[in-house]
Enzyme design. Structure first.
Site, mmCIF file in Angstrom:
data_model
loop_
_atom_site.group_PDB
_atom_site.id
_atom_site.type_symbol
_atom_site.label_atom_id
_atom_site.label_comp_id
_atom_site.label_asym_id
_atom_site.label_seq_id
_atom_site.Cartn_x
_atom_site.Cartn_y
_atom_site.Cartn_z
ATOM 1 N N ASP A 215 0.843 -1.197 0.000
ATOM 2 C CA ASP A 215 0.000 0.000 0.000
ATOM 3 C C ASP A 215 0.876 1.244 0.000
ATOM 4 O O ASP A 215 2.101 1.175 0.165
ATOM 5 C CB ASP A 215 -1.018 -0.005 1.135
ATOM 6 C CG ASP A 215 -0.423 0.300 2.499
ATOM 7 O OD1 ASP A 215 0.812 0.426 2.600
ATOM 8 O OD2 ASP A 215 -1.189 0.434 3.468
ATOM 9 N N ASN A 223 -4.192 12.837 0.570
ATOM 10 C CA ASN A 223 -5.586 13.282 0.556
ATOM 11 C C ASN A 223 -5.779 14.567 1.353
ATOM 12 O O ASN A 223 -6.501 15.481 0.928
ATOM 13 C CB ASN A 223 -6.488 12.178 1.129
ATOM 14 C CG ASN A 223 -6.736 11.062 0.128
ATOM 15 O OD1 ASN A 223 -6.770 11.284 -1.083
ATOM 16 N ND2 ASN A 223 -6.889 9.848 0.630
ATOM 17 N N HIS A 228 -8.961 14.740 -2.240
ATOM 18 C CA HIS A 228 -9.257 13.358 -2.624
ATOM 19 C C HIS A 228 -9.170 13.139 -4.129
ATOM 20 O O HIS A 228 -8.876 12.028 -4.582
ATOM 21 C CB HIS A 228 -10.646 12.961 -2.107
ATOM 22 C CG HIS A 228 -10.686 12.765 -0.627
ATOM 23 N ND1 HIS A 228 -10.272 11.618 -0.021
ATOM 24 C CD2 HIS A 228 -11.076 13.603 0.381
ATOM 25 C CE1 HIS A 228 -10.409 11.710 1.288
ATOM 26 N NE2 HIS A 228 -10.894 12.913 1.563
ATOM 27 N N ASP A 232 -7.156 10.171 -5.786
ATOM 28 C CA ASP A 232 -7.689 9.232 -6.786
ATOM 29 C C ASP A 232 -6.766 9.138 -7.996
ATOM 30 O O ASP A 232 -6.558 8.054 -8.560
ATOM 31 C CB ASP A 232 -9.086 9.668 -7.223
ATOM 32 C CG ASP A 232 -10.127 9.460 -6.133
ATOM 33 O OD1 ASP A 232 -9.834 8.739 -5.160
ATOM 34 O OD2 ASP A 232 -11.229 10.027 -6.261
ATOM 35 N N GLU A 258 -5.995 2.195 -0.224
ATOM 36 C CA GLU A 258 -4.727 2.361 -0.955
ATOM 37 C C GLU A 258 -3.919 1.074 -0.969
ATOM 38 O O GLU A 258 -2.724 1.084 -1.260
ATOM 39 C CB GLU A 258 -3.904 3.502 -0.329
ATOM 40 C CG GLU A 258 -3.326 3.221 1.045
ATOM 41 C CD GLU A 258 -4.282 3.575 2.176
ATOM 42 O OE1 GLU A 258 -3.790 3.753 3.301
ATOM 43 O OE2 GLU A 258 -5.500 3.690 1.944
#
Length: 343
Positions: A215, A223, A228, A232, A258
């Site tokens: 991750d 974020n 956000h 993304d 993630e």
């Protein structure tokens, strides 16, 4: 890619439609032939009985010894056609054989009715009335051919339009059920079926299987600092980057948030080590368009024969968290091996 082993609704509907077309093309001509045969049989019986009655009343019953002289009158009472169907009527005397006949001999298969000719209650001959069933068979075969052509055309149109739309809808629904909408990767719901399939293949061919979990380090900061939408974009870029650098036989899955999982087929622990280090370096050196670099922490586990998905994932997950506790941007092996870190 779909991993469902069952038939889709569209495939089942197509099978049903084709079976219905075949059933109609078979049953309807058979019923048509049977109805026509029964109709012809009833007409032959009626004709035979009426003709025999007329013969006995007007000719034969008067004087059976004069049959040869009455041949013209006898023949005049016989018929060679019935409702457009050619028939043959033959009078056979008990001792003289054929006395009179009208019509051509019917082609097999033949439907026959016989009526006794009586004189004062004593049998003196037989009236045989026959007709060929071949025209009825030909009509039924032509009907079957027409039903096949018409039914096949309708089935093709049905498969071409309504079923095609249904199949596209099913494909879209299946894709949404099996893929992550943000990254386009497989989601965790398909991993169990994939693992069972690949694990069985590995046991069958004596191959090895590895699981990698990784991750993004400090993804919450991305974020929080950049929003956000930016987070993304990082996830999509990371998914595309890793997808391009794993083998076509490997499966890359968005495991959640993630976190990502790689199910690496035909891969022993040495190959898995090389892969995790390759992925770590690729991500660490890739420009994600952020002021700070993006790194990942990874855990790798080689799956032994008979290991279940839950055990392998727990093994790789524990190794990944060891990498995070050790400072991130590195990887660890599972199964309590001595740690090996890079970067």
């Amino acid at each position: 890619m779909s991993f469902s082993d069952g038939r889709s609704l569209a495939d089942l509907l197509r099978l049903v439609v084709l079976l219905l077309v075949a059933l109609v093309a078979l049953v309807v001509p058979v019923l048509h032939f049977d109805i026509q045969r029964r109709y012809l049989e009833g007409n032959l019986t009626t004709l035979s009985l009426l003709t025999a009655e007329q013969l006995m009343r007007q000719v034969i019953a008067r004087n059976p010894e004069l049959w040869d002289y009455e041949e013209g009158r006898i023949t005049g009472l016989l018929r060679d056609e019935l409702c457009g169907v050619g028939v043959r009527q033959v009078i056979r005397a008990e001792a003289k054989g054929v006395v009179a006949e009208v019509g051509e001999s019917p082609v097999s298969p033949v439907l026959v009715h016989r009526a006794s000719l009586l004189d004062a209650g004593r049998g003196v001959g037989v009236l045989e009335t026959s007709a060929s069933l071949r025209p009825l068979l030909i009509d039924s075969l032509l009907l079957a051919l027409a039903l096949i052509v018409v039914g096949g055309s309708l089935a093709a149109l049905f498969c071409r339009y309504p079923l095609a739309r249904l199949r596209r809808a099913e494909r879209d629904i299946r894709y949404l059920a099996e893929h992550d909408p943000l990254t386009g990767l497989l989601n965790r719901h398909v991993v169990e079926a994939l693992f069972e399939r690949e694990s069985a293949r590995a046991r069958r061919h004596h191959l090895q299987l590895s699981i990698i979990i990784f991750d993004i380090d400090h993804f919450k900061r991305v974020n929080d600092q950049h929003g956000h939408d930016c987070g993304d974009r990082v996830l999509r870029q990371l998914a595309g980057l890793v997808s391009r650098h794993v083998r076509a036989s490997d499966y890359l899955v968005r495991w959640g948030g993630e976190e990502f999982l790689v199910l690496s087929t035909h891969t022993d622990l040495a190959m898995a080590r090389a892969l995790v280090e390759k992925l770590r370096r690729l991500v660490a050196t890739h420009d994600f368009g952020l002021p700070q670099s993006v790194t990942i922490s990874l855990g790798v586990c080689a799956c032994s024969p008979g290991d279940g998905l839950e055990r392998c994932v727990s093994c790789a997950d524990a190794a990944m968290y060891r990498a995070k506790r050790a400072g991130r941007n590195r990887w660890f092996e599972g199964e309590g091996e001595d740690s090996t870190t890079e970067g």
